[in-house]
Every structure is written in structure tokens, then in C-alpha cells.
Design a protein around this motif. Structure first.
Motif, short mmCIF file in Angstrom:
data_model
loop_
_atom_site.label_atom_id
_atom_site.label_comp_id
_atom_site.label_asym_id
_atom_site.label_seq_id
_atom_site.Cartn_x
_atom_site.Cartn_y
_atom_site.Cartn_z
N ILE A 180 130.48 39.30 77.25
CA ILE A 180 130.73 40.35 76.27
C ILE A 180 129.65 41.42 76.45
CG2 ILE A 180 131.00 40.90 73.84
CD1 ILE A 180 133.09 38.97 74.84
N THR A 181 130.06 42.62 76.81
CA THR A 181 129.14 43.75 76.91
C THR A 181 129.47 44.75 75.80
OG1 THR A 181 130.62 44.85 78.49
CG2 THR A 181 128.87 43.47 79.39
N ALA A 182 128.66 45.78 75.70
CA ALA A 182 128.83 46.78 74.64
C ALA A 182 129.98 47.72 74.97
CB ALA A 182 127.53 47.55 74.44
N THR A 183 131.13 47.16 75.30
CA THR A 183 132.35 47.92 75.58
C THR A 183 133.51 47.27 74.82
OG1 THR A 183 132.88 46.59 77.54
CG2 THR A 183 131.51 48.54 77.87
N ALA A 184 134.69 47.83 74.96
CA ALA A 184 135.88 47.29 74.33
C ALA A 184 136.62 46.32 75.23
CB ALA A 184 136.82 48.43 73.92
N GLN A 185 136.08 46.02 76.41
CA GLN A 185 136.78 45.17 77.37
C GLN A 185 135.91 43.97 77.76
OE1 GLN A 185 137.90 48.87 79.93
NE2 GLN A 185 139.47 47.34 80.37
N PRO A 186 136.14 42.81 77.15
CA PRO A 186 135.45 41.59 77.61
C PRO A 186 135.96 41.19 78.99
CG PRO A 186 136.35 41.35 75.39
CD PRO A 186 136.94 42.59 75.96
N ARG A 187 135.21 40.32 79.65
CA ARG A 187 135.55 39.90 80.99
C ARG A 187 135.36 38.39 81.14
NH1 ARG A 187 133.55 44.26 85.55
NH2 ARG A 187 134.34 46.13 84.56
N ILE A 188 136.11 37.85 82.07
CA ILE A 188 135.94 36.47 82.50
C ILE A 188 135.42 36.50 83.92
CG2 ILE A 188 137.04 34.24 82.86
CD1 ILE A 188 137.00 35.06 79.97
N LEU A 189 134.23 35.96 84.14
CA LEU A 189 133.61 35.92 85.45
C LEU A 189 133.61 34.49 85.97
CD1 LEU A 189 130.47 38.25 85.02
CD2 LEU A 189 132.81 38.89 85.57
N SER A 190 133.52 34.38 87.27
CA SER A 190 133.33 33.07 87.88
C SER A 190 131.86 32.67 87.75
CB SER A 190 133.76 33.10 89.34
OG SER A 190 132.89 33.92 90.10
N ARG A 191 131.55 31.44 88.10
CA ARG A 191 130.18 30.98 88.00
C ARG A 191 129.28 31.65 89.03
NH1 ARG A 191 129.24 26.04 87.44
NH2 ARG A 191 127.38 25.78 88.71
N ASP A 192 129.88 32.36 90.00
CA ASP A 192 129.11 33.13 90.98
C ASP A 192 129.02 34.61 90.64
OD1 ASP A 192 128.65 30.87 92.55
OD2 ASP A 192 130.58 31.09 93.58
N GLY A 193 129.56 35.02 89.49
CA GLY A 193 129.44 36.40 89.05
C GLY A 193 130.58 37.32 89.45
N ASP A 194 131.65 36.79 90.02
CA ASP A 194 132.80 37.62 90.41
C ASP A 194 133.77 37.73 89.24
OD1 ASP A 194 131.73 37.78 92.99
OD2 ASP A 194 132.72 35.90 93.59
N THR A 195 134.36 38.92 89.09
CA THR A 195 135.29 39.17 87.99
C THR A 195 136.62 38.50 88.26
OG1 THR A 195 134.23 41.30 87.51
CG2 THR A 195 136.43 40.94 86.63
N ILE A 196 137.05 37.65 87.32
CA ILE A 196 138.35 36.99 87.41
C ILE A 196 139.38 37.73 86.58
CG2 ILE A 196 139.61 34.86 86.94
CD1 ILE A 196 137.07 33.31 87.42
N THR A 197 139.05 38.02 85.35
CA THR A 197 139.97 38.70 84.43
C THR A 197 139.19 39.74 83.63
OG1 THR A 197 141.25 36.66 84.21
CG2 THR A 197 141.68 38.41 82.61
N GLU A 198 139.77 40.92 83.51
CA GLU A 198 139.23 41.96 82.64
C GLU A 198 140.27 42.28 81.59
OE1 GLU A 198 137.20 46.43 82.86
OE2 GLU A 198 138.39 45.67 84.53
N PHE A 199 139.93 42.05 80.34
CA PHE A 199 140.90 42.25 79.27
C PHE A 199 141.12 43.75 79.05
CE2 PHE A 199 139.06 38.06 77.70
CZ PHE A 199 140.04 37.33 78.33
N VAL A 200 142.33 44.07 78.66
CA VAL A 200 142.75 45.46 78.55
C VAL A 200 142.14 46.10 77.31
CG1 VAL A 200 144.82 45.00 77.20
CG2 VAL A 200 144.78 46.96 78.74
N LYS A 201 142.00 47.41 77.36
CA LYS A 201 141.55 48.18 76.20
C LYS A 201 142.76 48.70 75.45
CE LYS A 201 138.68 52.13 74.85
NZ LYS A 201 137.83 53.24 75.33
N GLY A 202 142.73 48.60 74.12
CA GLY A 202 143.86 49.01 73.31
C GLY A 202 143.96 50.51 73.15
N ASP A 203 145.08 50.93 72.59
CA ASP A 203 145.32 52.35 72.33
C ASP A 203 144.65 52.73 71.02
OD1 ASP A 203 146.22 54.92 72.08
OD2 ASP A 203 148.35 54.45 72.35
N MET A 204 143.65 53.57 71.10
CA MET A 204 142.86 53.92 69.92
C MET A 204 143.60 54.85 68.96
SD MET A 204 140.19 56.44 71.88
CE MET A 204 139.14 56.55 70.47
N TYR A 205 144.76 55.41 69.37
CA TYR A 205 145.49 56.33 68.52
C TYR A 205 146.55 55.62 67.67
CZ TYR A 205 143.22 59.82 71.38
OH TYR A 205 142.28 60.59 72.02
N LEU A 206 146.72 54.32 67.86
CA LEU A 206 147.63 53.56 67.03
C LEU A 206 146.91 53.12 65.76
CD1 LEU A 206 149.46 51.30 69.65
CD2 LEU A 206 150.29 53.39 68.57
#
Length: 594
Positions: A180-206
Motif C-alpha cells: 500500500i503506497t500513498a496512491t489510489a492503486q494498491p499492488r500485489i508483488l511477488s516475494r522478489d519485488g515484481d508486480t503481479i497485480t495492480e488494482f485499478v483506480k476508480g472514476d472520481m467523477y462518479l
């Protein structure tokens, strides 16, 4: 011959020949990391607002007796009793020794260790996470084998970096790490630090947050489901808690919208922390979250998530950051650490009023990820303080059973008690990670590192870049004890091998050294005019007058009008006016009337 020194003669002439191996004194090596001050007497012990003075005085006397037993200033009879209690506490809590890891540049805000206890990942406000392997570290090479910026975009020209709020290994699948970083998109990394999944950012105008596919504002905390290794939950400042499938980043599975009654017409309040209970000992599997409006909410595992099963509106003071939440291993107790300088204990079966409330100065205003944790058996509660002390509390009364200094003068932000290692890890605002352990009780981890033979210094190493030859050690890091005295000091690998570059295939000999670009003549030195004139096409045009370059073709154009031959008969002859030197050559610059 009377002044003959036999010992010096034996040292100069060895008694045997061949390769000599120097044995490492492991006990002496571990004793170097022994902490000089384990028990301290706090100036003001935490107590309930009602004030049970008898219990406070009892705890104060117990801590005072421990301090006296460490100083050895008590009587003989008291010495024996205090030493017994001192040794009992040392056997109970793994805090007698410490290993210092300093791989960050700013405050260490979060940390996690895989269930096997082999890999440590730390996050910091320097916008990076560091990966450490206990098996590859030695007493003189305490370092991270990899540094990852989890929020950086590879395709963007300007790298945007953000502070790291939370990292956590999946307890059921240690190959996945929630970041979890100071953004709207959490991530799932592997144990070696590679990005597996990046969660999408929602529509802020809804306006309806149920219709957004992801967070629309900064995410503050996250947690894994203790029973399903594919499910995780995140809490954000958009007043929502979202449940995700770790393998699908396009949209969340569930959206829990917190409608705050204290937030006015908007009804939104920032979610500050979240925890998911484990039914490991037969308790209930509940999801608990805290909000900035002071409320504490609880949902059952199976849902529905349309409304909370229990809610406490004024759990903590409004507009204070409740940074820490944890649930006991039996799923019946909830501990919260608020920004109103209080720690409260709750019962999930009577989720209306806290069981116990104690005062505890918090650093949540400066470090929103300041946490509080149950021990692996839930027999104790650990947390850090603003003064840099580690507090081990009794979960029934929340009274301090042990207060020990870790980084005095620098706030202790994050704590972790690993079950398999039986070691307490702390992260402080001075960028230090401390691993507290006991050689008799702890296994692997820091105990494994300090039981290894240190790397020996090569005879060709520069003594100015490494340590004293009498120690026979070398490495990259400094191990500083609780008394502030460094145990080892040395230089980096690249400093000790300045001449090693690339192999014949172009790869660096040192795997930690980045690939060097090919050097061009411009990178080596300033080229001369001859090199420019011979190797750079049309380089002579820099010093040539463009008007003269065009006029040299004027006579040829009149004789052979290739391009203007079609207008030869109709083209008029230009007549230029004669201008004397006294007349103004410029145009009439009168101001035009509008």
C-alpha cells in the motif's frame, strides 16, 4: 638472552605450515549484540482515567526492582529475588540482544516477514521497499539484496514516487505481498519485488462510490483474508473499504461504503486502519475498520456488507487518526491505538464500550502507519512510543510488563512479533530497523545471522576503506548497539573492487552494479574540430554565412534557370531604390491608429 620473549617468538614463527584457518568465536560475536539497557523505568506509567493507583504502583515497583537488579545496587537478598525475576523476564521476552539494519534513508513505516521467517521486507517514507534475506546476511554484510519503488510507472518519463504505508506477506501464500503506497492503486508483488497485480483506480467523477471499480483517493491500510489466500481488503480516504481478488485487478469483489453521520451532507470520512480477524482458535472471523470521524466498525466474514454488524461512533476522538488496529488470535478482542493518545481494548461480543482504556502518547499525527500488535499467542500487546521505547503490555489491564529503549529520542513507528522466529522487529523514524532476539529462545532470523562466520578481508584491500586488520572482518554495513558503539565498519563492494567492470558479453561482473552505457567520444572528452569535420556530416554549416551560401549560386541561376524558366518571359525586372547613408534604412514606425 635474558630479555628473550618466548611468546613473541612463537607468534612470529608458527608451529605448523600450510593454510591456517582461524576459528570464529560465535559466543563473543553474539555477546557484541547484547543490549546494555533492557529494562527501564518510565517517567509516567499509563493508567486508566479512573486511576487504579494500586496497580500502577505495583507495576512501577516491579520495573524499579528490575532496574535495580540490572545495576546490581540492591541488597544480597533482594539481588537474588530481582535477578530471578530479571532472568524470568528475559526468558519470557526476546529482547536481550539486538541486530540493527540500516538500509533506508528515512523513517521505516512498515515491515513484514514471511511465515517461514526467511525474508524481511521493510517500507519507508523514502518511497522504497527493501528486501532482506537472513540466510544471505553475515555479521559484516547486513544489507538489502534488492530495492524496489512500488509506485513508479515504467512508461512515464517523470518517475512519481510515493511513501509506503503498508506491506504484508500473505499468511497462506508467502509468494504474494500486499503493498500500500500513498496512491489510489494498491499492488500485489511477488516475494522478489515484481508486480503481479495492480488494482485499478476508480472514476472520481462518479458520486455513488458503489459504482466505482476501485479507490478514487489515497489508500491508507490493507490486510489479507486469514482463510482465503486470494482475498485481501484495503481501506482508503474515499470513505470505503474494498475487498479484492488478488488475481483480478480490474474491479473489486465488494465495496463497503462508510456513511459518516458526523461528516455533514457529504457523509464521507477517511478510513484510517483495517484488520481481519483469524478464527485460528475457534473465534469469529470479523473485519474491523476505523474512520477519521472516531467511529469503529465491524462486519462479519460472510457479509452482508451493506451495513456493519456493530458500530461505535465515538470510539476515539473525532478528527484524530486511529492508526493501529489488531485482533487477537481467538478473534474475541480488538485493540486500537488512537491519535487521541489512548489505547483501548474491545470485546467483539459486547462491541459498545471499551473494556480497558489507557493513556499512551502516539505519533499517529506524524506517522499514520504507527501500529499496535498482539503477540503470536495473544498473551501480550506490543507497540512503540513517541520517545522511542518498546512497550509490552498486559492485554487484560494494558499495564506495561516491560518498557525497553530501542531508539531513544526517535519515535518508534512500527512493531512486529514473528511467531516462528520468536523475535520482535521494530522500525523507527531514524531509518533504523531493529531485530530484538534472545539466543536461547529465538531461532533463525537475527540469531542465524550472528551465528555465521564474518567475511574475511582480503590482503589487497585498502585498509582506509575497511576496518582494522586485527578484527579480520570486512563488509558493507555498520552494526550499532544500543550503547551507540559501532561493532563493524567497512566499505562497499564497489569501493573495494574499483577496477572490475564488464565481462566480454557486456554484463557487469558485480550483479548489484547496473549496466554501464557504451562510452562515446563525446562522453570521454571534448572532440577537436578535425574530428567533428571528418565524422559529423554537414558540421561545417555551423560557421558558414547562409546569405553568402545562397548568393554563390546566383550567377549559375541566371545562366541556367532550371526552376524559374516558366516565368522567364512574364517575370518583371526588380528595381531597387538607392538608399544613402544619411537616410534611415528602417521602416516608418509610426503608431497605427485603431
Amino acid at each position: 638472552m635474558d630479555d628473550f620473549d618466548e611468546d613473541a617468538f612463537k607468534k612470529f614463527f608458527p608451529t605448523s605450515f600450510g593454510k591456517q584457518e582461524r576459528a570464529t568465536d560465535i559466543n563473543a560475536q553474539i555477546n557484541r549484540t547484547k543490549r546494555t539497557e533492557v529494562f527501564v523505568k518510565p517517567k509516567q506509567l499509563s493508567q486508566e482515567p479512573d486511576g487504579d493507583c494500586a496497580e500502577v504502583r505495583t507495576a512501577e515497583a516491579r520495573l524499579e526492582s528490575r532496574a535495580k537488579s540490572n545495576d546490581g545496587s540492591d541488597d544480597e537478598d533482594d539481588d537474588s529475588n530481582d535477578s530471578d525475576s530479571d532472568s524470568d523476564d528475559e526468558d519470557e521476552f526476546p529482547v536481550s540482544h539486538e541486530l540493527v539494519i540500516k538500509t533506508h534513508e528515512r523513517a521505516v513505516t512498515t515491515m513484514t516477514v514471511d511465515p517461514a521467517g526467511s525474508r524481511l521486507i521493510t517500507g519507508s517514507t523514502d518511497c522504497s521497499i527493501k528486501l532482506h534475506d537472513f540466510a544471505s546476511m553475515t555479521p559484516t554484510t547486513i544489507r538489502a539484496f534488492k530495492s524496489v519503488d512500488p509506485s513508479a510507472k515504467k512508461q512515464s518519463a517523470a518517475q512519481e514516487t510515493h511513501a509506503v504505508h503498508h506491506v504484508e506477506f500473505d499468511p497462506l501464500s508467502p509468494s504474494h505481498v500486499l503493498v500500500i503506497t500513498a496512491t489510489a492503486q494498491p499492488r500485489i508483488l511477488s516475494r522478489d519485488g515484481d508486480t503481479i497485480t495492480e488494482f485499478v483506480k476508480g472514476d472520481m467523477y462518479l458520486r455513488d462510490l458503489h459504482n466505482t471499480k476501485g479507490h478514487i483517493a489515497e489508500v491508507t491500510s490493507g490486510v489479507w483474508n486469514p482463510t482465503d489466500y486470494n482475498i485481501c481488503a484495503t481501506a482508503g480516504t474515499d470513505s470505503t473499504v474494498r475487498i479484492w481478488d488478488a488475481n483480478v485487478g480490474r474491479s473489486q469483489k465488494e465495496v463497503i461504503v462508510h456513511k459518516s453521520r458526523a461528516a455533514g451532507s457529504a457523509g464521507r470520512s477517511k478510513m484510517t486502519a483495517v484488520a481481519w480477524g483469524s478464527p485460528k482458535q475457534g473465534g469469529s472471523n470479523v473485519l474491523v475498520a476505523a474512520a477519521l470521524d472516531g467511529s469503529l466498525l465491524m462486519w462479519s466474514r460472510n457479509g452482508p456488507y451493506t451495513r456493519p454488524s456493530a458500530e461505535v461512533r465515538d470510539a476515539h476522538t473525532r478528527d484524530t487518526w486511529t492508526s493501529g488496529i489488531d485482533i487477537s488470535s481467538d478473534g474475541r478482542l480488538v485493540i486500537t491505538k488512537g491519535g487521541d493518545d489512548t489505547i483501548k481494548l474491545w470485546d467483539t461480543r459486547k462491541f459498545k464500550h471499551p473494556i480497558t482504556t489507557v493513556a499512551h502518547p502516539s505519533s499517529s499525527s506524524r506517522y499514520p502507519s504507527s501500529n499496535i500488535k498482539f503477540s503470536p499467542t495473544s498473551a501480550n500487546v506490543i507497540t512503540g512510543s513517541e520517545t522511542g521505547h518498546l512497550h509490552i503490555l498486559n492485554p487484560a489491564t494494558l499495564k506495561p510488563e516491560l518498557v525497553t529503549p530501542v531508539t531513544p529520542g526517535s519515535p518508534l513507528v512500527t512493531v512486529l512479533w514473528h511467531e516462528k522466529l520468536n523475535q520482535i522487529l521494530t522500525g523507527s523514524a531514524n531509518a533504523e530497523t531493529h531485530v530484538l532476539y534472545n539466543p536461547n529462545l529465538s531461532t533463525k532470523g537475527a540469531a542465524l545471522v550472528m551465528s555465521k562466520a564474518p567475511k574475511r578481508r582480503h590482503v589487497d584491500d585498502d585498509p582506509n576503506l575497511t576496518m582494522d586488520l586485527s578484527q579480520g572482518l570486512s563488509g558493507d554495513s555498520v552494526v550499532v548497539g544500543s550503547n551507540g558503539v559501532p561493532h563493524y565498519a567497512s566499505a562497499t563492494w564497489s569501493a573495494r573492487h574499483p577496477t572490475i567492470g564488464l565481462t566480454a558479453s557486456g554484463r557487469p561482473r558485480d550483479p548489484r552494479r547496473p549496466h554501464l552505457p557504451a562510452q562515446t567520444p563525446f562522453a570521454k572528452s571534448q572532440p577537436d574540430e578535425r574530428h567533428i569535420r571528418e565524422n559529423i556530416p554537414l558540421s561545417s554549416m555551423r560557421d558558414e554565412d547562409p546569405r553568402e551560401a545562397l548568393l554563390k549560386y546566383a550567377e549559375k541561376a541566371e545562366k541556367e534557370p532550371i526552376f524559374t524558366k516558366a516565368w522567364k518571359e512574364t517575370q518583371p525586372n526588380p528595381i531597387y531604390a538607392d538608399i544613402s547613408d544619411e537616410e534611415d534604412e528602417g521602416p516608418d514606425r509610426k503608431k497605427a491608429k485603431r
